[in-house]
Design an enzyme around this catalytic site. Structure first.
Site, mmCIF file in Angstrom:
data_model
loop_
_atom_site.group_PDB
_atom_site.id
_atom_site.type_symbol
_atom_site.label_atom_id
_atom_site.label_comp_id
_atom_site.label_asym_id
_atom_site.label_seq_id
_atom_site.Cartn_x
_atom_site.Cartn_y
_atom_site.Cartn_z
ATOM 1 N N GLU A 56 10.488 19.310 -23.602
ATOM 2 C CA GLU A 56 10.024 19.265 -22.559
ATOM 3 C C GLU A 56 10.162 20.808 -21.572
ATOM 4 O OE1 GLU A 56 6.866 17.344 -22.495
ATOM 5 O OE2 GLU A 56 7.445 15.308 -22.940
ATOM 6 N N LYS A 93 3.587 11.189 -10.368
ATOM 7 C CA LYS A 93 2.723 10.767 -11.378
ATOM 8 C C LYS A 93 4.137 9.323 -11.927
ATOM 9 C CE LYS A 93 -0.007 13.214 -14.387
ATOM 10 N NZ LYS A 93 -0.562 14.202 -15.445
ATOM 11 N N HIS A 138 8.548 11.159 -28.973
ATOM 12 C CA HIS A 138 8.313 11.996 -28.550
ATOM 13 C C HIS A 138 8.037 12.953 -27.521
ATOM 14 C CE1 HIS A 138 5.208 12.580 -24.993
ATOM 15 N NE2 HIS A 138 6.031 13.416 -23.770
ATOM 16 N N ASN A 176 0.210 20.419 -19.921
ATOM 17 C CA ASN A 176 0.330 19.172 -21.366
ATOM 18 C C ASN A 176 0.248 20.195 -22.646
ATOM 19 O OD1 ASN A 176 -0.232 16.472 -19.925
ATOM 20 N ND2 ASN A 176 -2.653 17.424 -19.600
ATOM 21 N N ARG A 205 -2.399 21.568 -13.559
ATOM 22 C CA ARG A 205 -1.455 21.309 -14.066
ATOM 23 C C ARG A 205 -1.901 20.237 -15.160
ATOM 24 N NH1 ARG A 205 0.581 15.765 -10.563
ATOM 25 N NH2 ARG A 205 2.798 14.948 -12.318
ATOM 26 N N HIS A 235 1.096 18.325 -26.516
ATOM 27 C CA HIS A 235 0.631 17.302 -26.430
ATOM 28 C C HIS A 235 -0.738 16.776 -26.762
ATOM 29 C CE1 HIS A 235 4.144 17.266 -23.539
ATOM 30 N NE2 HIS A 235 4.367 15.809 -23.673
ATOM 31 N N LYS A 267 7.585 23.025 -13.417
ATOM 32 C CA LYS A 267 7.036 21.588 -12.806
ATOM 33 C C LYS A 267 6.235 21.731 -11.505
ATOM 34 C CE LYS A 267 5.730 17.249 -14.137
ATOM 35 N NZ LYS A 267 6.099 15.862 -14.329
ATOM 36 N N ARG A 281 1.226 -1.090 -0.079
ATOM 37 C CA ARG A 281 -0.143 0.419 -0.160
ATOM 38 C C ARG A 281 0.842 1.785 -0.147
ATOM 39 N NH1 ARG A 281 -2.278 -3.042 3.296
ATOM 40 N NH2 ARG A 281 -4.393 -4.307 2.820
ATOM 41 N N HIS A 314 1.163 14.582 -29.153
ATOM 42 C CA HIS A 314 0.094 12.703 -29.137
ATOM 43 C C HIS A 314 -0.468 11.745 -29.899
ATOM 44 C CE1 HIS A 314 -1.528 9.467 -25.528
ATOM 45 N NE2 HIS A 314 -0.227 9.030 -26.496
ATOM 46 N N GLU A 348 -3.708 16.501 -10.996
ATOM 47 C CA GLU A 348 -4.797 17.177 -12.322
ATOM 48 C C GLU A 348 -6.112 17.403 -12.137
ATOM 49 O OE1 GLU A 348 -2.321 16.079 -15.291
ATOM 50 O OE2 GLU A 348 -3.577 16.708 -17.171
HETATM 51 N N1 LIG Z 1 4.922 10.869 -15.446
HETATM 52 C C1 LIG Z 1 5.273 11.516 -15.559
HETATM 53 O O1 LIG Z 1 5.000 12.721 -15.431
HETATM 54 C C2 LIG Z 1 6.126 11.401 -17.280
HETATM 55 C C3 LIG Z 1 5.898 12.801 -17.834
HETATM 56 C C4 LIG Z 1 7.302 12.461 -18.667
HETATM 57 C C5 LIG Z 1 7.677 11.329 -19.883
HETATM 58 N N2 LIG Z 1 6.947 10.000 -19.055
HETATM 59 C C6 LIG Z 1 7.261 8.839 -19.856
HETATM 60 O O2 LIG Z 1 8.566 8.409 -19.825
HETATM 61 C C7 LIG Z 1 9.687 7.563 -21.012
HETATM 62 C C8 LIG Z 1 9.992 8.214 -21.710
HETATM 63 O O3 LIG Z 1 11.118 8.917 -21.099
HETATM 64 P P1 LIG Z 1 12.530 8.688 -21.535
HETATM 65 O O4 LIG Z 1 12.397 9.789 -22.379
HETATM 66 O O5 LIG Z 1 13.244 9.133 -20.668
HETATM 67 O O6 LIG Z 1 12.988 7.072 -21.826
HETATM 68 P P2 LIG Z 1 13.284 6.004 -21.366
HETATM 69 O O7 LIG Z 1 13.269 5.786 -20.023
HETATM 70 O O8 LIG Z 1 12.610 4.973 -22.062
HETATM 71 O O9 LIG Z 1 14.626 6.149 -21.795
HETATM 72 C C9 LIG Z 1 14.971 5.830 -23.153
HETATM 73 C C10 LIG Z 1 16.733 5.075 -23.332
HETATM 74 O O10 LIG Z 1 17.486 5.772 -23.328
HETATM 75 C C11 LIG Z 1 18.737 4.869 -22.167
HETATM 76 N N3 LIG Z 1 19.322 5.764 -21.179
HETATM 77 C C12 LIG Z 1 18.542 5.831 -19.577
HETATM 78 N N4 LIG Z 1 19.988 6.418 -19.363
HETATM 79 C C13 LIG Z 1 20.897 7.097 -19.873
HETATM 80 C C14 LIG Z 1 21.954 7.967 -20.096
HETATM 81 N N5 LIG Z 1 22.876 8.689 -19.097
HETATM 82 N N6 LIG Z 1 23.121 7.624 -21.254
HETATM 83 C C15 LIG Z 1 22.725 6.880 -22.839
HETATM 84 N N7 LIG Z 1 21.180 5.786 -22.753
HETATM 85 C C16 LIG Z 1 20.185 6.108 -21.658
HETATM 86 C C17 LIG Z 1 17.603 3.630 -21.577
HETATM 87 O O11 LIG Z 1 17.884 3.093 -21.382
HETATM 88 C C18 LIG Z 1 16.688 3.839 -22.833
HETATM 89 O O12 LIG Z 1 17.257 2.664 -23.509
HETATM 90 C C19 LIG Z 1 8.019 7.078 -21.137
HETATM 91 O O13 LIG Z 1 7.513 5.779 -20.653
HETATM 92 C C20 LIG Z 1 6.905 7.798 -20.615
HETATM 93 O O14 LIG Z 1 5.770 7.479 -20.712
HETATM 94 C C21 LIG Z 1 6.177 10.106 -17.582
HETATM 95 ZN ZN LIG Z 2 5.623 14.510 -22.853
#
Ligand SMILES: NC(=O)c1ccc[n+]([C@@H]2O[C@H](COP(=O)([O-])OP(=O)(O)OC[C@H]3O[C@@H](n4cnc5c(N)ncnc54)[C@H](O)[C@@H]3O)[C@@H](O)[C@H]2O)c1
Ligand SMILES: [Zn+2]
Length: 343
Positions: A179, A138, A250, A233, A229, A236, A215, A116, A240, A225
Site C-alpha cells: 500500500e 473511511k 490483500h 484504488n 480519492r 485494487h 493519502k 450520532r 480485489h 470519494e
Molecule cells: N478504512 C480504510 O481506508 C481501509 C484501508 C485499507 C484497509 N482497510 C481494512 O483494514 C483491514 C486490514 O488491516 P490490517 O492488515 O492492519 O489487518 P488486521 O487488523 O486484520 O490485523 C492483522 C493481524 O495482525 C495482528 N497485529 C496487529 N498489530 C500487530 C503487531 N504490532 N504485531 C504483530 N501482529 C499484529 C492482528 O492481531 C491480526 O492478527 C481490512 O479489514 C481492510 O478492509 C481499511
Molecule cells: Zn488496499
C-alpha cells in the site's frame, strides 16, 4: 515528531516512541472517559494506551475484539455499543482504536454512530494500518460483502509509533509495503525512488511519512470519494477480483493488481515504466504473477460479464509515476492486463 494535517480537524503524528511520549488524545473540554478497542496481536499496546490515559486522569477501559475480519461484524458492533453504554460513555468521551485496520475500521464505525458520533482516535499497529486503514476516515464492517456498511468519520488524531512498527512479522510488513508503494506510484515519485534504491530496507520513517502525506493530500481534496480519492484504488480493481478468486492476501493481491494496472496503463495511456514497476514489486518480496485458475470467474468478479461489457470498467491508470487518471477500460485492455500477470 512529524505532523500531517488532514483537513482542519484531523492530524496524524508520526515518530519513534510517540505512544509513550506524545499526548495520546487532543486536548478537549469535558472528556472523562476513553474506551480502548484492540485485537489479540495488539492487546499489549491497547493496555499500555489505557494505562497512560488513566494516569492522565481518565476513566479508561479496554476491550479486546475478535481477531482480523471477525471484528468487523454487526454482532461485534452491537456488543461494543452495549459496552459503551454500560461504561456511561457520552458525547464528550473518546473511542480509541489500537490495532490493525480491522480494529480501526470497527472502532471508527462505532465512534461514527454511537450517540450520532463521538470522537475517535487511532493508534495503528500494523504498517497497512499506519499508511492506509487508519488514515482518511473511511470506516466500516462486513455484511454479505466486505465493507458493505460504513461511514466517513475522521479521527481527531492518529498516532503512529514507528518503534512499534519496526519489527512486524514479514507478512504484515509486506502487506503494508504494497500500500505504501501504491501511494508512491499515484502521488510521490520520490517515495518510488526510495523504494528503488533501498528495496525492503527503505527507511520506515520515510515510507510512512511519505505515504501518509499522499493519502492526506488526496483525502483532503475529496473526503467522500466523489472523484479524486478514487486514485488511491490503484491496483485494487483487478487486485480485489484476484483476492476473492485466489489464495492471495490483500497486499499480495494489490501487488499483482498493480502489475496488471501497469500493463493496462502501458496499453491505454502510454505508461513507460510498467517493467520497472514490476521489478520493484518483486524486489519488495511481493508477488507479480498469479495462477489465474478461471479467467471467466475473474472477469465475472470484475463485472465484465455481458451486462457491463459495453460500458467497460473504470480503472486507475498511470500516465507516469505520480500522474494517475481514472478511465473506462474495455474488455481487451482487461484481458491484456490479466495476461500480464498470468503465472
Ligand atoms: N478504512 C480504510 O481506508 C481501509 C484501508 C485499507 C484497509 N482497510 C481494512 O483494514 C483491514 C486490514 O488491516 P490490517 O492488515 O492492519 O489487518 P488486521 O487488523 O486484520 O490485523 C492483522 C493481524 O495482525 C495482528 N497485529 C496487529 N498489530 C500487530 C503487531 N504490532 N504485531 C504483530 N501482529 C499484529 C492482528 O492481531 C491480526 O492478527 C481490512 O479489514 C481492510 O478492509 C481499511
Ligand atoms: Zn488496499
Amino acid at each position: 515528531v512529524e505532523r500531517v494535517l488532514i483537513g482542519e480537524a484531523s492530524e496524524v503524528l508520526i515518530g519513534h516512541g510517540v505512544l509513550e511520549e506524545a499526548d495520546l488524545l487532543p486536548a478537549r473540554e469535558g472528556r472523562r472517559r476513553a474506551a480502548v478497542l484492540t485485537q489479540p496481536g495488539a492487546a499489549s499496546y491497547g493496555r499500555r494506551a489505557a494505562r497512560r490515559l488513566r494516569r492522565e486522569g481518565l476513566d479508561a477501559q479496554v476491550r479486546v475484539l475478535p481477531d482480523r475480519e471477525e471484528a468487523k461484524t454487526w454482532q461485534v458492533a452491537a456488543d461494543v455499543y452495549d459496552w459503551l453504554a454500560e461504561l456511561g460513555m457520552t458525547r464528550d468521551d473518546t473511542v480509541v482504536g489500537v490495532g490493525g485496520g480491522a480494529v480501526t475500521d470497527l472502532a471508527g464505525f462505532v465512534a461514527a454512530t454511537y450517540m450520532r458520533g463521538i470522537e475517535a482516535v487511532h493508534v495503528p499497529t500494523t504498517l497497512l494500518g499506519a499508511v492506509d486503514a487508519a488514515i482518511g476516515g473511511k470506516t466500516g464492517l462486513n455484511l454479505r460483502g466486505k465493507n458493505l456498511v460504513g461511514a466517513f468519520w475522521q479521527p481527531s488524531r492518529v498516532l503512529i509509533d514507528l518503534s512499534l512498527l519496526a519489527d512486524l512479522p514479514t507478512e504484515l510488513r509486506r502487506e503494508g509495503l504494497a500500500e505504501a508503494l501504491k501511494a508512491g506510484l499515484v502521488g510521490d515519485p520520490e517515495l518510488v525512488e526510495i523504494f528503488r534504491a533501498e528495496g525492503e530496507a527503505a527507511p520506515l520513517e520515510d515510507v510512512v511519512v511519505r505515504a501518509v502525506r499522499v493519502k492526506a493530500r488526496v483525502v483532503g481534496e475529496d473526503f467522500r470519494e466523489e472523484g479524486r480519492r478514487a486514485v488511491l484504488n490503484y491496483g485494487h480493481t483487478i487486485g480485489h477480483a484476484l483476492e476473492i478468486a485466489g489464495q492471495l492476501s490483500h497486499g499480495e493481491a494489490v501487488a499483482v493488481g498493480m502489475v496488471a494496472a501497469g500493463a493496462a496503463s502501458e496499453q491505454q495511456v502510454g505508461f513507460q515504466e510498467a517493467a520497472i514497476q514490476e521489478a520493484l514489486i518483486a524486489e519488495l518480496g511481493l508477488p507479480t504473477r498469479v495462477q489465474i485458475l478461471d479467467p471467466t470467474a475473474v472477469r465475472g468478479l470484475l463485472g465484465l460479464d455481458k451486462k457491463r461489457t459495453e460500458n467497460g470498467l473504470r480503472m486507475v491508470l498511470l500516465r507516469a509515476v505520480g500522474d494517475p487518471v481514472v478511465e473506462p477500460v474495455g474488455a481487451a485492455t482487461v484481458d491484456a492486463a490479466l495476461e500480464a500477470v498470468r503465472a
